[in-house]
Design a protein around this motif. Structure first.
Motif, PDB file in Angstrom:
ATOM      1  N   TRP A 218      49.243  26.166  21.521  1.00  0.00           N
ATOM      2  CA  TRP A 218      47.840  26.090  21.921  1.00  0.00           C
ATOM      3  C   TRP A 218      46.980  25.542  20.792  1.00  0.00           C
ATOM      4  O   TRP A 218      46.052  24.775  21.006  1.00  0.00           O
TER       5      TRP A 218
ATOM      6  N   HIS B  26      41.774  21.093  28.293  1.00  0.00           N
ATOM      7  CA  HIS B  26      41.389  22.287  29.049  1.00  0.00           C
ATOM      8  C   HIS B  26      41.665  22.166  30.549  1.00  0.00           C
ATOM      9  O   HIS B  26      41.605  23.159  31.265  1.00  0.00           O
TER      10      HIS B  26
ATOM     11  N   ASN C 176      47.072  22.924  33.074  1.00  0.00           N
ATOM     12  CA  ASN C 176      47.485  24.272  33.473  1.00  0.00           C
ATOM     13  C   ASN C 176      48.474  24.876  32.483  1.00  0.00           C
ATOM     14  O   ASN C 176      48.333  26.019  32.064  1.00  0.00           O
TER      15      ASN C 176
ATOM     16  N   ARG D 233      46.769  25.935  29.335  1.00  0.00           N
ATOM     17  CA  ARG D 233      45.925  27.115  29.543  1.00  0.00           C
ATOM     18  C   ARG D 233      46.764  28.386  29.635  1.00  0.00           C
ATOM     19  O   ARG D 233      46.360  29.439  29.148  1.00  0.00           O
TER      20      ARG D 233
ATOM     21  N   ALA E  39      47.543  29.153  26.196  1.00  0.00           N
ATOM     22  CA  ALA E  39      46.342  29.697  25.553  1.00  0.00           C
ATOM     23  C   ALA E  39      46.220  31.190  25.819  1.00  0.00           C
ATOM     24  O   ALA E  39      45.942  31.977  24.900  1.00  0.00           O
ATOM     25  N   ASP E  40      46.430  31.600  27.055  1.00  0.00           N
ATOM     26  CA  ASP E  40      46.323  33.029  27.370  1.00  0.00           C
ATOM     27  C   ASP E  40      47.413  33.834  26.683  1.00  0.00           C
ATOM     28  O   ASP E  40      47.165  34.934  26.188  1.00  0.00           O
TER      29      ASP E  40
ATOM     30  N   LYS F  15      41.977  31.906  30.442  1.00  0.00           N
ATOM     31  CA  LYS F  15      41.864  30.518  30.895  1.00  0.00           C
ATOM     32  C   LYS F  15      42.383  30.361  32.321  1.00  0.00           C
ATOM     33  O   LYS F  15      42.062  29.397  32.988  1.00  0.00           O
ATOM     34  N   ILE F  16      43.243  31.298  32.750  1.00  0.00           N
ATOM     35  CA  ILE F  16      43.774  31.251  34.112  1.00  0.00           C
ATOM     36  C   ILE F  16      43.587  32.611  34.768  1.00  0.00           C
ATOM     37  O   ILE F  16      43.677  33.647  34.115  1.00  0.00           O
TER      38      ILE F  16
END
Length: 165
Positions: A46, A70, A73, A76, A79-80, A94-95
């Motif tokens: 990320w 961003h 998918n 993101r 990222a989470d 983010k999701i």
């Protein structure tokens, strides 16, 4: 020493060598656990974003790149996983409504003497294409996504005559 986005990509690629190896413990010694490497890889994957967006060679297209990143998918989901593992709680996923986590589901003997554990992504949005994916597959997809984003950027710069590197 100057730093460029490629430094972060190289670090992630070294982590990916461990993650995709046949024997997940081969490179770890007695200090790290495979779960640690998974967390580091998600965080590193990320945070390629920060390295790219802060690298001066991309300054002309920073907003375009930020939007593209961003919209991804798979990035993101990374990222989470990265932010959830880094901050204990995920306040701005983010999701979905609570982001993504991963859990160890089972392990199997891959070869005699080699045991491999599998970790699956659980997204709060069960319709997310990466919900239920094995973490190695998610990370390989994320790494490919970065190659696609950089390739698109390269093509954009060639088209606009802004190629600077």
């Amino acid at each position: 020493m100057e730093k460029y986005y490629q430094c972060q990509i190289d670090r992630v690629d070294r982590l990916m060598e461990i993650i995709t190896s046949k024997d997940e413990n081969q490179h770890l010694g007695d200090v790290l656990r495979f779960e640690d490497v998974i967390f580091m890889a998600c965080q590193g994957m990320w945070h390629i974003k920060d390295w790219i967006l802060n690298d001066s060679q991309f300054s002309t297209y920073k907003n375009t790149l930020n939007q593209r990143i961003h919209q991804s998918n798979v990035l993101r989901v990374c990222a989470d996983l990265a932010n959830g593992s880094k901050h204990l709680a995920l306040h701005q996923p983010k999701i979905g409504t609570s982001g993504a986590v991963f859990s160890e589901a089972r392990g199997i003997h891959v070869e005699k003497g080699i045991y491999r554990r599998f970790f699956y992504v659980d997204c709060s949005d069960v319709n997310n294409e990466y919900h239920g994916s094995e973490i190695r597959d998610l990370l390989v997809s994320a790494r490919r996504e970065w190659e696609l984003i950089l390739s698109e950027q390269y093509q954009r710069e060639l088209r606009d005559g802004e190629f600077a590197y």
